[in-house]
Design an enzyme around this catalytic site. Structure first.
Site, PDB file in Angstrom:
ATOM      1  N   ASP A  95      -0.498  -7.883  11.138  1.00 22.67           N
ATOM      2  CA  ASP A  95      -0.719  -6.878  10.099  1.00 22.67           C
ATOM      3  C   ASP A  95       0.127  -7.262   8.901  1.00 22.67           C
ATOM      4  O   ASP A  95       1.294  -7.609   9.045  1.00 22.67           O
ATOM      5  CB  ASP A  95      -0.349  -5.479  10.600  1.00 22.67           C
ATOM      6  CG  ASP A  95      -0.864  -4.393   9.664  1.00 22.67           C
ATOM      7  OD1 ASP A  95      -1.744  -3.618  10.083  1.00 22.67           O
ATOM      8  OD2 ASP A  95      -0.387  -4.319   8.512  1.00 22.67           O
ATOM      9  N   ASP A 136      -1.218   0.484  13.159  1.00 24.93           N
ATOM     10  CA  ASP A 136      -0.831   1.782  13.720  1.00 24.93           C
ATOM     11  C   ASP A 136      -0.635   1.722  15.234  1.00 24.93           C
ATOM     12  O   ASP A 136      -0.155   2.673  15.840  1.00 24.93           O
ATOM     13  CB  ASP A 136      -1.860   2.862  13.349  1.00 24.93           C
ATOM     14  CG  ASP A 136      -3.278   2.461  13.729  1.00 24.93           C
ATOM     15  OD1 ASP A 136      -3.442   1.672  14.689  1.00 24.93           O
ATOM     16  OD2 ASP A 136      -4.223   2.925  13.067  1.00 24.93           O
ATOM     17  N   ASP A 159      -0.805 -12.398   6.115  1.00 25.02           N
ATOM     18  CA  ASP A 159      -2.201 -12.258   5.720  1.00 25.02           C
ATOM     19  C   ASP A 159      -3.090 -12.800   6.833  1.00 25.02           C
ATOM     20  O   ASP A 159      -2.912 -13.941   7.271  1.00 25.02           O
ATOM     21  CB  ASP A 159      -2.451 -13.068   4.457  1.00 25.02           C
ATOM     22  CG  ASP A 159      -2.343 -12.235   3.209  1.00 25.02           C
ATOM     23  OD1 ASP A 159      -3.232 -11.386   3.006  1.00 25.02           O
ATOM     24  OD2 ASP A 159      -1.377 -12.435   2.460  1.00 25.02           O
ATOM     25  N   ALA A 160      -4.071 -12.011   7.269  1.00 31.80           N
ATOM     26  CA  ALA A 160      -4.877 -12.391   8.436  1.00 31.80           C
ATOM     27  C   ALA A 160      -5.572 -13.738   8.255  1.00 31.80           C
ATOM     28  O   ALA A 160      -5.536 -14.596   9.139  1.00 31.80           O
ATOM     29  CB  ALA A 160      -5.904 -11.302   8.721  1.00 31.80           C
ATOM     30  N   HIS A 171     -10.869   4.319  18.665  1.00 26.92           N
ATOM     31  CA  HIS A 171     -10.131   3.210  19.278  1.00 26.92           C
ATOM     32  C   HIS A 171     -10.687   2.808  20.643  1.00 26.92           C
ATOM     33  O   HIS A 171     -10.666   1.635  20.994  1.00 26.92           O
ATOM     34  CB  HIS A 171      -8.636   3.525  19.305  1.00 26.92           C
ATOM     35  CG  HIS A 171      -8.039   3.489  17.923  1.00 26.92           C
ATOM     36  ND1 HIS A 171      -7.744   4.623  17.202  1.00 26.92           N
ATOM     37  CD2 HIS A 171      -7.751   2.432  17.117  1.00 26.92           C
ATOM     38  CE1 HIS A 171      -7.282   4.271  16.008  1.00 26.92           C
ATOM     39  NE2 HIS A 171      -7.269   2.949  15.932  1.00 26.92           N
ATOM     40  N   GLN A 204       0.822  -1.194   0.000  1.00 26.62           N
ATOM     41  CA  GLN A 204       0.000   0.000   0.000  1.00 26.62           C
ATOM     42  C   GLN A 204       0.856   1.244   0.000  1.00 26.62           C
ATOM     43  O   GLN A 204       2.060   1.187   0.165  1.00 26.62           O
ATOM     44  CB  GLN A 204      -0.912   0.009   1.236  1.00 26.62           C
ATOM     45  CG  GLN A 204      -0.147  -0.107   2.539  1.00 26.62           C
ATOM     46  CD  GLN A 204      -1.026  -0.589   3.690  1.00 26.62           C
ATOM     47  OE1 GLN A 204      -2.233  -0.597   3.576  1.00 26.62           O
ATOM     48  NE2 GLN A 204      -0.415  -0.987   4.789  1.00 26.62           N
ATOM     49  N   ASP A 255      -9.658  -5.295  12.905  1.00 26.45           N
ATOM     50  CA  ASP A 255      -9.606  -3.885  12.515  1.00 26.45           C
ATOM     51  C   ASP A 255      -8.952  -3.794  11.140  1.00 26.45           C
ATOM     52  O   ASP A 255      -7.828  -3.332  10.998  1.00 26.45           O
ATOM     53  CB  ASP A 255      -8.790  -3.112  13.575  1.00 26.45           C
ATOM     54  CG  ASP A 255      -8.859  -1.608  13.355  1.00 26.45           C
ATOM     55  OD1 ASP A 255      -9.726  -1.157  12.590  1.00 26.45           O
ATOM     56  OD2 ASP A 255      -8.027  -0.885  13.950  1.00 26.45           O
TER      57      ASP A 255
END
Lengths: 542, 501
Positions: free
Chosen positions: B308, B288, B342-343, B264, B234, B360
């Site tokens: 992530d 993040d 990868d989740a 959050h 990304q 999330d």
């Protein structure tokens, strides 16, 4: 543009014959830009298979082994037979296969990128008649459970993920296979009428409640609509007054894709079977089951429990009854020695044109029905791409991607079922059948053709929708099937030759192949293999 | 006649510097780090001008015609430069190559012009006079450009229109020159036709500039870019306006530092505070670390696994001083383990179970992301929940994407979990939705950790109440084989931002 590839002659002829010659010249140049792609022709083992044509003296068998059941051929029918034997707790059998991997038309390949199909790549959702395959799917966890009315619930990971299909037409990708783009009201009306007619065939039942078009065929109402076997699918369409070019292309595509035969040659009975046999499930609509390696996923799992009983790289060259035994003579391609398997029952799970060369009584006096079995050649290629090219204009990359009015059948994306977000390297499986050419001519071309010829032709076809494909492809391997599947021609599908072949199984020798159905389908092969194994078991008193 | 030429010199000089400033400003705007962008753009532009000046020696005949053609080409390239750069940034991965290619091309053309002019005028004026006039006017033009650009052009016209306006000026000079040098030009009529065509092309751009600008701005950022990175997955962009820092991933707003606490706190606490003993926590996405910051407020938490995909994200938020400040150094906590994978694939391989799972992930704006909102995925989440475990899923906006939100609720329900949808107001996002998933009936927390700025025990039940404009709508379950959510989402957000889909 690599100008040196356009010879002076090309340029001269091009300028004399205007566009035609020039286009041919440029076409060659752009395809030749694929210098980056490596690859080769990977199969099939036709050279070894052709040893059966005579002129080769197989060495005498040096040893004899015994097994209660010998299965000749490790394709879907052979593996289904092995599964049936194992389910009965029966272990004393052997599967002998010519190729280096089992699976037949459902075999698969694998590299560090992904597994990918070398043949059939999907299974339609089984209908009510397809009992044994449903049992297999349940064993493998593809079907999670059956509801009270016996309707299966699928693990959706094995269903083809959305988006499933797209078609490149008029310079854009549209979703679905029917060419909606630019269709007139008349086109759409004919398409709707065609679908409606297929639905009527699907829902038709005889007095005993049996449908006419079923998978396996054997479960259907015997003889229903057999008059449709006397005309071609194209004639059937015309006899209904359907002349839409788009409808004819759509049906033609289905016939080429499933049977390797054009609509003008395929029996209308077989053509309608393609649309009417599959039950429309309101929950799943027209979704199919698929895996990165196509139906290779299924055959690998069928072969796995029987791996100790499977031998690959084995050319069976003689099957003959010897007293109350069957002698199966095998040539080991690696060690170049022959040996004899003495069995009580033999299952010939190979196509009939092969059985005709193995089975001594048939070799000595070929039955007349054999000449009615004709086979369609196929080409399958796998392209390795470091990353998929841009989706192109229109809808994004789907699982099955088809180019309108191409000679070939398009490509499926092996990584489509991946659950990863990132679009990394991928493999595309490209299919082509040759409906409008004499199978013999295609086979001659297969035997003599160089890899470069096939590569250039494949890349030129794909570059219509993906201009940059020649530069992207890293590897392009080609599989050539001289006799991929039996052709469901006019008069053959419901004809006598096929019925004679079905009843040709004698004593301890059983035929088991989708050829017997006249339709090359996983489920048919599975059914014949299962049935032959059950018969062998019954004869063995099990 | 000399005075006409002198006016041309001023125009050429002004336009030349304007293009250079436009390229540098666009690059700073899009890539951040204005110091580097201005230095490299100016440097390569001047170097290209040098090349152009040198190349002028190869032009021997038809100098006037060459001069006119040069003007037309500069006008076209410079005029379209800003629009091209924005388009290149949005649509290609080769922004830098296009930037420097364009700067180089314009530089070469502009570098050709002054030597050509000097040679054209050589016969008419003394060299002493000529050099003094042309060069001083050249520098005067530069001054004009440097003052006009920040004070008038950018605020009034914007980059794209400024570029088109000066492109027109260049071509106009070329057109005018066909009369000034009519004795020297044989093909004057042809050149005039070309110049008129070029003016039409630029004029069209000028008229369409409004749409181009609006269209580019939706995709771009309103504020100053303070950091921009491209990872294989990304484009990570951080912008700042005053004390408001915003994170964009592939142009999608992820948080604003002004109100992210609302998002959050709402994402984390309704699940964690309701769990009697949340020892093992799993976060899917959330690179993040802002959700982590909230999770680490619970002493009961023994371990947090954060999965992530993008190592660049987790690296940035664990090393960059300012960003580390935002998540209060969450990644340095010994309890935190980061996995870059990868989740779906990662979760599929797990055998561990978790007390709380926080999902999330980016909104379902592609078919590959849509798989992470499928029934299959939620069934996998369910299978990794310990008895009594809870999961919370960020679920896009129930106001702007109402069917999408309720589709997620419905899908979680179809996976055998009890969905409890709730929503909060996050000013930079608008109304935002979450779904808490439980195995047994859920009771909102009776206490929260100290120091929360948004959530209160008394206010929590109200979050689970949906006013009529966000109330449940009939939707289908999102399955891998239908991906209805991706279609809902595209349709709904297309209505909110018509130009961005």
């Amino acid at each position: 543009m690599e100008v040196q590839d356009v010879s002076r002659r090309d340029l001269l002829i091009g300028s004399l014959t205007l566009a035609g010659g020039q286009l041919a010249g440029w076409g060659r140049t752009s395809a030749a830009a694929a210098d980056g792609a490596a690859g080769r022709i990977v199969g099939t083992s036709c050279r070894e298979g052709h040893l059966l044509l005579g002129g080769f003296a197989f060495p005498r068998a040096t040893r004899t082994e015994r097994a209660s059941v010998v299965i000749v051929g490790g394709g879907v029918a052979g593996l289904a037979a092995a599964r049936r034997l194992r389910r009965a707790g029966f272990r004393d059998f052997l599967v002998v296969e010519l190729e280096e991997t089992v699976g037949g038309n459902a075999r698969a390949g694998r590299t560090e990128v992904t597994a990918f199909p070398w043949g059939s790549h999907y299974l339609p959702l089984p209908g009510p008649e397809t009992r044994e395959v449903k049992r297999l799917l349940f064993e493998l966890g593809v079907i999670e459970r059956f509801d009270r009315r016996g309707r299966p619930t699928y693990d959706e990971r094995h269903l083809a993920h959305a988006p499933q299909e797209r078609l490149f037409i008029h310079g854009r990708w549209q979703s679905g296979i029917y060419p909606w783009t630019g269709a007139t009201a008349r086109d759409l009306a004919e398409y709707a009428a065609f679908r409606e007619a297929m639905t009527r065939f699907r829902d038709w039942r005889d007095a005993a409640g049996r449908r006419a078009f079923t998978i396996p065929r054997a479960a259907g109402a015997p003889g229903a609509f057999r008059e449709l076997d006397r005309i071609s699918m194209a004639e059937y369409l015309r006899s209904n007054g359907w002349t839409s070019r788009r409808l004819h292309w759509y049906v033609e595509y289905g016939m080429r894709d499933d049977y390797g035969v054009g609509a003008a040659e395929v029996s209308a009975w077989a053509g309608i079977h393609y649309y009417a046999a599959r039950l429309h499930d309101p929950e799943y609509e027209d979704v199919v089951l698929t895996w990165p390696e196509g139906n290779g996923w299924l055959v690998d799992r069928m072969a796995e429990p029987a791996r100790d009983q499977i031998r690959v790289g084995q050319l069976v060259y003689n099957v003959a009854q010897a007293g109350n035994r069957v002698a199966v003579e095998v040539f080991d391609l690696q060690s170049r020695v022959s040996y004899r398997l003495l069995a009580r029952e033999a299952i010939l799970a190979c196509p009939l044109f092969v059985a005709a060369r193995l089975y001594r009584p048939w070799r000595e006096k070929p039955p007349a029905f054999l000449s009615s079995f004709h086979y369609a050649p196929w080409l399958v290629a796998n392209l390795h791409l470091p990353a998929p090219p841009d989706d192109g204009p229109g809808v994004p990359l789907a699982w099955d991607n088809i180019i309108y009015e191409s000679e070939a059948l398009g490509y499926v994306v092996a990584t489509h079922q991946s659950l990863r977000i990132s679009r990394g390297p991928t493999v595309w499986t490209y299919y082509q059948s040759f409906p409008h050419r004499a199978p013999q001519a295609v086979r001659r071309e297969f035997l003599g053709g160089s890899w470069e010829t096939f590569r250039d032709r494949i890349l030129a076809d794909l570059s219509r929708a993906h201009p940059e494909i020649g530069r992207r492809a890293r590897r392009l391997d080609v599989m050539l099937y001289g006799h991929a599947m039996v052709r469901p021609e006019i008069g053959f599908v419901c004809g006598r030759a096929r019925e004679q072949a079905i009843s040709a199984s004698r004593g301890p020798v059983h035929l088991a192949h989708a050829d017997l159905s006249g339709l090359s389908l996983f489920e048919e092969a599975f059914e014949w293999g299962t049935r032959a194994a059950a018969q062998a078991l019954a004869r063995l008193g099990r | 006649m000399p005075s006409a030429v002198y006016v041309s010199v001023v125009v050429i000089a002004t336009a030349g510097l304007i293009y250079e400033l436009i390229a540098a400003a666009a690059a700073s705007y899009l890539l951040g780090d204005s110091l580097t962008q201005f230095s490299t753009v100016i440097g390569s532009y001047l170097f290209a001008m040098g090349i152009g000046s040198y190349l002028s020696r190869y032009l021997r005949r038809n100098l006037a015609a060459w001069f006119v053609q040069g003007q037309i080409l500069v006008g076209l390239a410079g005029g379209w430069s800003a629009a091209l750069l924005f388009l290149a940034f949005v649509h290609t991965q080769y922004f830098r190559a296009i930037l420097y290619g364009l700067v180089g091309a314009i530089g070469v053309l502009v570098g050709l012009e002054i030597p050509l002019l000097l040679r054209l005028l050589r016969q008419r004026l003394a060299l002493r006079e000529l050099v003094a006039h042309v060069l001083s006017l050249d520098y005067l033009g530069a001054l004009a450009a440097s003052i006009l650009f920040p004070l008038f052009l950018v605020p009034r016209l914007g980059l794209i229109r400024t570029a088109f306006a000066f492109g027109l000026a260049n071509v106009a000079v070329g057109l005018w020159s066909t009369w000034i040098f009519r004795q020297e030009i044989v093909v004057a009529r042809f050149l005039r036709a070309v110049a008129v065509a070029a003016m039409l092309i630029l004029g069209g751009g000028l008229i369409a500039a409004e749409q181009l600008t609006a269209w580019a701005e939706v995709r771009l950022y309103a504020d100053e870019v303070i950091l921009a990175r491209s990872s294989p997955y990304q484009r990570i962009v951080l912008t700042r306006a005053g004390d408001d820092v915003r994170l964009f991933l592939n142009g999608h707003l992820q948080f604003s530092s002004r109100d992210e606490y609302r998002y959050h706190e709402a994402l984390i606490h309704p699940a964690l505070a309701a769990h009697p003993d949340p020892r093992r926590v799993l976060v899917l996405g959330g690179g993040d670390g802002l959700g982590l910051r909230e999770i680490l407020k619970y002493p009961a938490v023994r371990s947090v696994t954060l999965v992530d995909l993008d190592p660049e994200m987790t690296r940035l938020f664990s090393t960059h001083a300012f960003l580390r400040g935002l998540n209060e150094g969450a990644f340095a906590d010994r309890r935190v383990r980061v996995v870059n994978d990868d989740a779906f694939v990662w979760l599929d391989r797990q055998t561990d179970v978790f007390d709380v799972v926080i999902v999330d992930l980016p909104d379902p704006h592609s078919f590959s992301l849509g798989k992470l909102y499928s029934r299959s995925f939620y069934r996998l989440v369910r299978s990794r929940l310990a008895p009594g475990g809870l999961a919370t899923v960020q679920a896009t906006s129930p106001l702007f994407a109402r069917r999408s939100f309720w589709c997620i609720v419905e899908t979680i329900g179809s996976a055998g979990l009890l969905p409890h949808p709730y929503h909060v107001h996050v000013p930079s996002f608008g109304a935002w939705g979450f779904v808490l998933a439980s195995q047994t009936p859920y009771q909102p927390p009776r206490r929260y950790p100290e120091g929360l700025r948004f959530l209160t025990v008394r206010g929590t039940p109200a979050l689970f109440d949906f006013p009529p404009d966000m109330a449940r709508v009939p939707v289908e379950v999102n399955r891998l084989d239908n991906q209805v959510l991706v279609q809902y989402y595209a349709e709904e957000w297309r209505r909110v931002f018509p130009s961005s889909y």
